[in-house]
Design a protein around this motif. Structure first.
Motif, PDB file in Angstrom:
ATOM      1  N   LYS A   1      23.627  10.831   7.356  1.00 25.32           N
ATOM      2  CA  LYS A   1      22.537   9.875   7.114  1.00 25.32           C
ATOM      3  C   LYS A   1      23.081   8.488   6.810  1.00 25.32           C
ATOM      4  O   LYS A   1      22.567   7.479   7.312  1.00 25.32           O
ATOM      5  CB  LYS A   1      21.661  10.370   5.966  1.00 25.32           C
ATOM      6  CG  LYS A   1      20.837  11.612   6.307  1.00 25.32           C
ATOM      7  CD  LYS A   1      19.946  12.007   5.143  1.00 25.32           C
ATOM      8  CE  LYS A   1      19.129  13.253   5.482  1.00 25.32           C
ATOM      9  NZ  LYS A   1      18.255  13.664   4.346  1.00 25.32           N
ATOM     10  N   LEU A   2      24.118   8.433   5.991  1.00 29.03           N
ATOM     11  CA  LEU A   2      24.730   7.145   5.676  1.00 29.03           C
ATOM     12  C   LEU A   2      25.388   6.544   6.916  1.00 29.03           C
ATOM     13  O   LEU A   2      25.386   5.320   7.095  1.00 29.03           O
ATOM     14  CB  LEU A   2      25.764   7.312   4.561  1.00 29.03           C
ATOM     15  CG  LEU A   2      26.393   6.023   4.022  1.00 29.03           C
ATOM     16  CD1 LEU A   2      25.328   5.080   3.489  1.00 29.03           C
ATOM     17  CD2 LEU A   2      27.417   6.333   2.933  1.00 29.03           C
ATOM     18  N   SER A   3      25.902   7.407   7.781  1.00 26.14           N
ATOM     19  CA  SER A   3      26.497   6.938   9.031  1.00 26.14           C
ATOM     20  C   SER A   3      25.454   6.264   9.914  1.00 26.14           C
ATOM     21  O   SER A   3      25.679   5.181  10.464  1.00 26.14           O
ATOM     22  CB  SER A   3      27.143   8.105   9.784  1.00 26.14           C
ATOM     23  OG  SER A   3      27.647   7.680  11.030  1.00 26.14           O
ATOM     24  N   VAL A   4      24.280   6.881  10.036  1.00 28.38           N
ATOM     25  CA  VAL A   4      23.195   6.297  10.831  1.00 28.38           C
ATOM     26  C   VAL A   4      22.758   4.967  10.232  1.00 28.38           C
ATOM     27  O   VAL A   4      22.556   3.980  10.950  1.00 28.38           O
ATOM     28  CB  VAL A   4      21.996   7.273  10.910  1.00 28.38           C
ATOM     29  CG1 VAL A   4      20.788   6.577  11.548  1.00 28.38           C
ATOM     30  CG2 VAL A   4      22.364   8.513  11.692  1.00 28.38           C
ATOM     31  N   TRP A   5      22.619   4.931   8.910  1.00 28.02           N
ATOM     32  CA  TRP A   5      22.253   3.694   8.218  1.00 28.02           C
ATOM     33  C   TRP A   5      23.277   2.603   8.490  1.00 28.02           C
ATOM     34  O   TRP A   5      22.923   1.435   8.711  1.00 28.02           O
ATOM     35  CB  TRP A   5      22.140   3.975   6.724  1.00 28.02           C
ATOM     36  CG  TRP A   5      22.099   2.772   5.827  1.00 28.02           C
ATOM     37  CD1 TRP A   5      23.007   2.424   4.875  1.00 28.02           C
ATOM     38  CD2 TRP A   5      21.089   1.751   5.788  1.00 28.02           C
ATOM     39  NE1 TRP A   5      22.636   1.258   4.252  1.00 28.02           N
ATOM     40  CE2 TRP A   5      21.467   0.816   4.790  1.00 28.02           C
ATOM     41  CE3 TRP A   5      19.915   1.540   6.501  1.00 28.02           C
ATOM     42  CZ2 TRP A   5      20.702  -0.304   4.486  1.00 28.02           C
ATOM     43  CZ3 TRP A   5      19.154   0.412   6.199  1.00 28.02           C
ATOM     44  CH2 TRP A   5      19.546  -0.487   5.210  1.00 28.02           C
ATOM     45  N   THR A   6      24.548   2.962   8.508  1.00 26.09           N
ATOM     46  CA  THR A   6      25.611   1.990   8.759  1.00 26.09           C
ATOM     47  C   THR A   6      25.544   1.465  10.186  1.00 26.09           C
ATOM     48  O   THR A   6      25.697   0.255  10.419  1.00 26.09           O
ATOM     49  CB  THR A   6      26.984   2.635   8.489  1.00 26.09           C
ATOM     50  OG1 THR A   6      27.002   3.188   7.172  1.00 26.09           O
ATOM     51  CG2 THR A   6      28.100   1.614   8.612  1.00 26.09           C
ATOM     52  N   PHE A   7      25.283   2.348  11.138  1.00 23.61           N
ATOM     53  CA  PHE A   7      25.125   1.919  12.532  1.00 23.61           C
ATOM     54  C   PHE A   7      23.937   0.964  12.682  1.00 23.61           C
ATOM     55  O   PHE A   7      24.005  -0.023  13.429  1.00 23.61           O
ATOM     56  CB  PHE A   7      24.933   3.125  13.453  1.00 23.61           C
ATOM     57  CG  PHE A   7      26.214   3.753  13.930  1.00 23.61           C
ATOM     58  CD1 PHE A   7      27.167   3.008  14.614  1.00 23.61           C
ATOM     59  CD2 PHE A   7      26.465   5.110  13.717  1.00 23.61           C
ATOM     60  CE1 PHE A   7      28.351   3.589  15.070  1.00 23.61           C
ATOM     61  CE2 PHE A   7      27.638   5.693  14.164  1.00 23.61           C
ATOM     62  CZ  PHE A   7      28.582   4.938  14.839  1.00 23.61           C
ATOM     63  N   ILE A   8      22.841   1.242  11.991  1.00 27.59           N
ATOM     64  CA  ILE A   8      21.655   0.386  12.067  1.00 27.59           C
ATOM     65  C   ILE A   8      21.974  -1.019  11.559  1.00 27.59           C
ATOM     66  O   ILE A   8      21.618  -2.020  12.193  1.00 27.59           O
ATOM     67  CB  ILE A   8      20.488   1.001  11.264  1.00 27.59           C
ATOM     68  CG1 ILE A   8      19.969   2.260  11.956  1.00 27.59           C
ATOM     69  CG2 ILE A   8      19.344  -0.009  11.087  1.00 27.59           C
ATOM     70  CD1 ILE A   8      18.966   3.048  11.136  1.00 27.59           C
ATOM     71  N   CYS A   9      22.655  -1.093  10.427  1.00 25.26           N
ATOM     72  CA  CYS A   9      23.017  -2.399   9.866  1.00 25.26           C
ATOM     73  C   CYS A   9      24.005  -3.139  10.769  1.00 25.26           C
ATOM     74  O   CYS A   9      23.939  -4.367  10.904  1.00 25.26           O
ATOM     75  CB  CYS A   9      23.596  -2.230   8.464  1.00 25.26           C
ATOM     76  SG  CYS A   9      22.374  -1.699   7.248  1.00 25.26           S
ATOM     77  N   ALA A  10      24.905  -2.393  11.402  1.00 27.93           N
ATOM     78  CA  ALA A  10      25.838  -3.012  12.351  1.00 27.93           C
ATOM     79  C   ALA A  10      25.082  -3.598  13.531  1.00 27.93           C
ATOM     80  O   ALA A  10      25.406  -4.693  14.013  1.00 27.93           O
ATOM     81  CB  ALA A  10      26.855  -1.978  12.833  1.00 27.93           C
ATOM     82  N   LEU A  11      24.057  -2.898  13.983  1.00 30.39           N
ATOM     83  CA  LEU A  11      23.248  -3.386  15.101  1.00 30.39           C
ATOM     84  C   LEU A  11      22.480  -4.646  14.716  1.00 30.39           C
ATOM     85  O   LEU A  11      22.404  -5.608  15.495  1.00 30.39           O
ATOM     86  CB  LEU A  11      22.269  -2.294  15.545  1.00 30.39           C
ATOM     87  CG  LEU A  11      21.301  -2.672  16.672  1.00 30.39           C
ATOM     88  CD1 LEU A  11      22.063  -3.021  17.940  1.00 30.39           C
ATOM     89  CD2 LEU A  11      20.325  -1.522  16.933  1.00 30.39           C
ATOM     90  N   ILE A  12      21.931  -4.671  13.502  1.00 25.96           N
ATOM     91  CA  ILE A  12      21.163  -5.831  13.044  1.00 25.96           C
ATOM     92  C   ILE A  12      22.053  -7.067  12.942  1.00 25.96           C
ATOM     93  O   ILE A  12      21.708  -8.152  13.435  1.00 25.96           O
ATOM     94  CB  ILE A  12      20.493  -5.541  11.686  1.00 25.96           C
ATOM     95  CG1 ILE A  12      19.430  -4.453  11.838  1.00 25.96           C
ATOM     96  CG2 ILE A  12      19.850  -6.813  11.125  1.00 25.96           C
ATOM     97  CD1 ILE A  12      18.869  -3.951  10.525  1.00 25.96           C
ATOM     98  N   THR A  13      23.207  -6.923  12.299  1.00 25.72           N
ATOM     99  CA  THR A  13      24.090  -8.082  12.127  1.00 25.72           C
ATOM    100  C   THR A  13      24.660  -8.551  13.467  1.00 25.72           C
ATOM    101  O   THR A  13      24.852  -9.753  13.688  1.00 25.72           O
ATOM    102  CB  THR A  13      25.216  -7.774  11.115  1.00 25.72           C
ATOM    103  OG1 THR A  13      25.891  -8.985  10.784  1.00 25.72           O
ATOM    104  CG2 THR A  13      26.212  -6.771  11.640  1.00 25.72           C
TER     105      THR A  13
END
Length: 233
Positions: free
Chosen positions: A178-190
């Motif tokens: 779950k934290l991995s998915v959250w990290t990917f999402i934030c990477a996509l946003i930035t």
């Protein structure tokens, strides 16, 4: 260099040295790391207060965050700026830039223990240290005082967070999906914000995109710190 900025530089040097010396004291450093990253939630409160104190119109959608740290009032206060700027709380903003960078790189060093210690996570931590250090430099050298030293360190600080988040997301995808998915999402946003910023000639929202670029990483750090703290508890 004026005394406040000398103190900022001294504090940054002390913080990086202390963090490197204490990094193996895991019980203590974990708590410090959690507090560091969670404290990033204060940043945009201060950003808002400094904006409200400006005595000339400041458009947060268009103007860069650096304008709030400019030490003089007027137009053409630094290279690439033709807008009128007057930020009475510029010293507060520059201290905030400095502290923000410090808590980012101290948190990155102290919370490295929660990732698998491999090449990916070590590179990611180095990138996050650079990310934080670039922010600290922006506070120590306001744009109108030394545009070169303000700008050059900021360039890698706008990019390195992307591979850092991707490497961490890849390294934790099995243990913390779950934290991995959250990290990917934030990477996509930035990443999206950075791409759109490069098109600022066509999209006149530089200030907003810059805040999204950094804010998405701050949000990742805040949520990640809380998640790791709960997991440790």
């Amino acid at each position: 260099m004026a005394l406040p900025y000398f103190l900022m530089a001294s504090l940054a040097i002390f913080a990086i040295c202390a963090a490197l010396l204490l990094r193996h004291q895991r019980a203590i450093t974990a708590k410090i790391g959690f507090i560091c990253w969670i404290s990033l939630s204060v940043y945009f409160i201060i950003d808002y207060l400094v904006i409200q104190a400006t005595t000339t119109p400041y458009n947060f959608l268009e103007q860069p965050m650096s304008d709030l740290g400019v030490t003089t009032c007027g137009t053409d206060t630094y290279v690439l700026s033709s807008l009128e700027i007057c930020s009475p709380y510029h010293l507060l903003m520059n201290w905030t830039f400095t502290f923000t960078g410090i808590v980012i790189f101290v948190g990155a060093i102290f919370l490295h223990q929660f990732w698998q210690d491999n090449r990916k996570t070590r590179i990611a931590t180095i990138f996050l240290i650079i990310f934080g250090f670039s922010y600290t430099m922006a506070g120590i050298f306001p744009a109108d005082v030394n545009f070169l030293w303000h700008t050059l360190p900021s360039i890698p600080g706008m990019i390195v967070q992307i591979p850092a988040l991707i490497l961490i997301a890849l390294s934790i995808r099995k243990e913390m999906p779950k934290l991995s998915v959250w990290t990917f999402i934030c990477a996509l946003i930035t990443t999206t914000a950075l791409i759109l910023m490069s098109l600022y000639s066509f999209i006149d929202l530089f200030g907003l995109l810059q805040r999204i670029l950094y804010g998405s990483v701050y949000l990742w750090m805040i949520i990640t710190a809380i998640t790791l703290w709960r997991k440790k508890a």
